[in-house]
Design an enzyme around this catalytic site. Structure first.
Site, PDB file in Angstrom:
ATOM      1  N   TYR A   1      14.508  31.719   2.901  1.00 44.58           N
ATOM      2  CA  TYR A   1      13.332  32.508   3.276  1.00 44.58           C
ATOM      3  C   TYR A   1      13.401  32.984   4.726  1.00 44.58           C
ATOM      4  CZ  TYR A   1      10.800  31.189  -0.977  1.00 44.58           C
ATOM      5  OH  TYR A   1      10.393  31.037  -2.281  1.00 44.58           O
TER       6      TYR A   1
ATOM      7  N   ARG B   1      -9.921   0.760  15.495  1.00 51.29           N
ATOM      8  CA  ARG B   1      -9.869   1.522  14.246  1.00 51.29           C
ATOM      9  C   ARG B   1     -10.954   0.971  13.325  1.00 51.29           C
ATOM     10  NH1 ARG B   1      -4.150   1.610  11.204  1.00 51.29           N
ATOM     11  NH2 ARG B   1      -4.695  -0.602  11.026  1.00 51.29           N
TER      12      ARG B   1
ATOM     13  N   MET C   1      10.311  24.771  -1.274  1.00 46.10           N
ATOM     14  CA  MET C   1       9.466  23.785  -1.942  1.00 46.10           C
ATOM     15  C   MET C   1      10.280  22.852  -2.822  1.00 46.10           C
ATOM     16  SD  MET C   1       6.236  24.329  -4.537  1.00 46.10           S
ATOM     17  CE  MET C   1       5.186  25.075  -3.298  1.00 46.10           C
TER      18      MET C   1
ATOM     19  N   LYS D   1       0.845  -1.199   0.000  1.00 46.84           N
ATOM     20  CA  LYS D   1       0.000   0.000   0.000  1.00 46.84           C
ATOM     21  C   LYS D   1       0.880   1.248   0.000  1.00 46.84           C
ATOM     22  CE  LYS D   1      -0.379  -0.092   5.049  1.00 46.84           C
ATOM     23  NZ  LYS D   1      -1.267  -0.042   6.219  1.00 46.84           N
TER      24      LYS D   1
END
Length: 818
Positions: A713, A585, A762, A485
């Site tokens: 930044y 869950r 980013m 997964k």
């Protein structure tokens, strides 16, 4: 049938998944710690194999009964299949009197072997170990390829414990030897470093000449004390520093982008120039130079060949390519055995149905072109290759031998690159297999998908190692569901699933239906459990034969009603019932059991594949008592359900951590997740696992800043000393968390750990490389062996799962196998 009477023209087979010529093969069934070849005899017989060597202790009554009717099969029962394999090859080796070079040592064996093959190929027909085939099985498989056409053999031998070399020496029977060096690899298999040297020296008990570096005093001492008494006529050719007392004194000088290797002594005074500058490469190359001079090559010839020497890539790489293709890069050499190995890897890839091979001339075989390419043609046919692109005058001249759906031929690489219609190369797995003179790296560059400078390299060998480690914990009778997964924990679902299918895991687990559909579209046929199956996805689940997890009354009734609409209950996919034993869950709680049992009785067409639950705190000892109570609650609930069903199901409660800490709870299946990818969640067995993923990026630019200037930044990065600051091509959009900024994170730049400075951007990250030797374009390790992912996770108070699954899609995955 005596082993010595087995045909010496046969193909030797030790892996049941790698059959090429079944009628001509001898299968040696080997019982190992994690695999038993005897389990696959029937499958091999069905494929056409008729000669088997089996081990007496493991050839049980069931095997004898199953094979009793095989009147056309030859089955030799021996005490040890590995020893029988070695004995067979030993007998064949005795037929040849050509020089054979045996290479032993801790590091550099494979590089020295590969470079010697490159350097000596002109004028010699060489048989050599493919890649790093140097084990108890690899050595005989390599030596078996020796034929009357060969003039020189070059083989490497590796051992991991005492007494192994005494079996390899008769198989190889080297006449010349090279001892590379000694290091820490496999130290735990020996009582001392001295014993390890002594055991490796057993390879050279009958060689006429041994080359080694005299600077290694422990090796030098053991040669004098141990080897000479058993090989009194041994001639040694030692090399080393000026004060080492060696036959050849060697010094190195780095000049610009090159290095000079100067030799004085036995072979006169010579200086050789090379583009290799690192210490390990210079040592490996010196072994080769000394060998070549001793072998009779003049210094000018040696220099000419050194300049043509190329780096050795010992791995098969699988990358995304153009036009929805995958590319397997094996462009560094081309011989029959290497081709066979690469084709085996190609046949494992299920991502695309079409298989394409771009193949150069196969050089230095000593066979006629017709003999050689008839073998190549059969290999391609056996491995299901659909398309051949042949490059080179020799393969082109034999084009009529290739009976494939598509084939085309080109005289050389440049002509292919100029004339081939690349838009036609679509939806295929493409193996690029070429001898060095053909420069197939140009082809790889043309057909691979152009990558963002940041890549995640996935070591498939390490993944298999981890799989086998957990197999050793649970035994051969327990099934494994491998969790793929979340893009296989960031590693690449279809590629990982294809490998797991090849290595015979029993189930795959995915989170969502779309993940299972993608696996089916990429050729995965294993049973797949879908953990979050919704009504809207039931059509896809049915169509692609996926198996839903059912965890509540609502989902159960949704599935029952859907199956009724299909009016084909017997063909409905099986379901997996989840019990909530404390995770709270998803799952049926105890109050649901009466309702669930009633519904199972009312709906006998609903077939249950497995019942399972999840341990809440398997990775922490503080929760042991709770884990035990969960197990008891689960087994009681599963027993009630099976009693109602009237048949047994698969039962599983253990995850990766549970396999390590609660092996007695393994039942008949376990779910293997994060451990497969190299992270041992409990921490107690981390050394037993290998790192699977290495995240790499590159240096985009370097700036030199003065103390007091700021970086990034919000001016968060303040330079407190005159610094070199490198900007890396990775940011939080690639999965490098913002929490790793401002010195919290470190990366490895040419072996030096360098801290981040300023905020993570980013698409970019800045690091202080003042203490590193670095240039723009250099490779940087973000995590891997040098920087464990567990360390990164700890630094930002998270878990390795989050780091792995957070790696962005634009980061290209490169899969490789040594």
């Amino acid at each position: 049938m005596d082993v010595g009477s087995l045909p010496q023209t046969a193909h030797l087979l030790t892996d049941s998944r790698q059959v090429s010529f079944p009628e001509q093969s001898i299968f040696f069934a080997i019982k190992g710690e994690r695999h038993d070849g005897h389990q696959f005899i029937q499958d091999l017989y069905a494929q056409g194999v008729r000669t088997f060597v089996v081990e007496d202790a493991d050839w049980v009554e069931k095997n004898r009964q199953e094979t009793a009717a095989w009147t056309d099969a030859k089955i030799q029962i021996v005490p040890s299949s590995i020893r029988a394999l070695q004995k067979l090859v030993t007998e064949k080796r005795k037929q040849f009197s050509i020089p054979v070079v045996g290479i032993a040592g801790s590091n550099g064996k494979t590089i020295v072997k590969e470079w010697l093959v490159q350097l000596l190929a002109p004028g010699q027909r060489i048989v050599a170990s493919p890649k790093s085939y140097n084990s108890q099985i690899g050595v005989p498989l390599s030596v078996w390829n020796m034929g009357a056409e060969h003039t020189l053999g070059i083989f490497e031998a590796g051992i991991s414990q005492a007494h192994e070399m005494e079996y390899l020496q008769p198989v190889m029977q080297p006449t010349l030897g090279i001892f590379t060096n000694i290091g820490s690899a496999h130290d735990d298999g020996f009582k001392s470093r001295k014993q390890k040297i002594t055991e490796k020296l057993r390879l050279f008990t009958k060689v006429k000449k041994l080359i080694y570096r005299k600077d290694y005093k422990d090796i030098d001492a053991e040669i004098s004390l141990i080897l000479r008494p058993v090989n009194p006529f041994l001639e040694t050719v030692s090399w080393g520093a000026a004060n080492s007392g060696a036959n050849v004194q060697v010094s190195y000088e780095l000049t610009g982008e090159k290095a000079a290797i100067s030799l004085k002594g036995k072979f006169g005074n010579h200086t050789f120039e090379t583009a290799f500058r690192d210490e390990a490469s210079l040592e490996n190359l010196t072994h080769c130079i000394v060998f070549m001079l001793d072998f009779g090559l003049n210094a000018a010839t040696v220099q000419d060949r050194i300049l043509l020497l190329k780096p050795v890539s010992m791995r098969l790489e699988l990358k995304e390519g153009i036009n929805h293709c995958y590319v397997i890069n094996d462009a560094y050499n081309n011989d029959i055995q290497g081709l066979s190995m690469a084709l085996n890897f190609l046949s494992q890839q299920e991502q695309r149905q079409k298989k394409t091979v771009i193949l150069s001339d196969v050089l230095q075989t000593g066979q006629t072109p017709q003999e050689l390419y008839l073998i190549v043609s059969k290999l391609l046919k056996e491995k299901g290759v659909n398309q051949l692109i042949g490059i080179g005058p020799q393969v082109s001249s034999q084009s009529e031998l290739f009976d494939l759906a598509e084939h085309s031929f080109f005289s050389d690489t440049d002509t292919f690159l100029k004339e081939f219609a690349f838009h036609t190369l679509t939806d295929s797995v493409v193996l690029v297999k070429g001898a060095r003179p053909f420069s197939f790296e140009k082809i790889v560059q043309r057909i691979q998908q152009k990558a963002h400078g940041t890549v995640l390299e996935i070591n498939l060998d390490a993944l298999v190692h981890n799989l086998n480690y957990y197999r050793s914990k649970i035994g051969q009778q327990t099934k494994i569901m491998a969790m793929v997964k979340a893009f296989a924990y960031g590693s690449g679902s279809s590629e990982v699933a294809s490998l797991l299918q090849y290595h015979r895991v029993d189930y795959l687990g995915v989170a969502y239906t779309d993940e299972g559909v993608m696996l089916r579209q990429n050729g995965i046929t294993l049973p797949i459990m879908v953990m979050n199956a919704t009504v809207s996805a039931f059509d896809l689940i049915w169509k692609h034969r996926l198996e839903p997890e059912v965890y509540s009354r609502r989902v159960f009734m949704d599935w029952v009603n859907y199956v009724k609409t299909k009016n084909d209950g017997p063909n409905a996919p099986k379901i997996h019932l989840k019990l909530d034993t404390g995770m709270h869950r998803l799952g049926f709680v105890r109050d649901d059991y009466p309702w669930l049992l009633d519904q199972l009785q009312r709906n006998p067409s609903i077939q249950v594949a497995s019942i399972f639950s999840h341990l809440v705190g398997a990775d922490e000892g503080v929760h042991n008592e709770f884990s035990k109570s969960q197990y008891k609650q689960f087994t009681d609930g599963a027993a009630l359900i099976e009693q109602t069903l009237g048949y047994s199901t698969i039962k599983h409660i253990l995850n990766s951590a549970g396999i390590v800490r609660f092996p007695d709870y393994r039942l008949n299946m376990v779910r293997l997740g994060i451990g497969l990818y190299g992270v041992e969640a409990t921490g107690q067995d981390q050394r037993s696992l290998q790192s699977v993923g290495t995240l790499k990026t590159i240096v985009s630019q370097i700036k030199y800043l003065s103390s007091g200037e700021t970086v990034g930044y919000s001016r968060k990065g303040v330079v407190d000393h005159d610094s070199a600051i490198a900007t890396l091509a990775i940011g939080y959009a690639d999965g490098y968390d913002r929490g790793l900024g401002n010195g919290i994170g470190r990366v490895s730049v040419n072996g030096i750990l360098c801290p981040t400075i300023g905020n993570i951007c980013m698409d970019m990250t800045m690091v202080d490389v003042t203490d590193a030797q670095v240039e723009e374009g250099d490779e940087v390790i973000v995590f891997g062996k040098e920087i464990p992912i567990t360390e990164i996770a700890k630094n930002i108070n998270t878990i390795p799962y989050e780091i792995l699954t957070g790696i962005g899609d634009r980061v290209k995955r490169v899969f490789y196998k040594e």
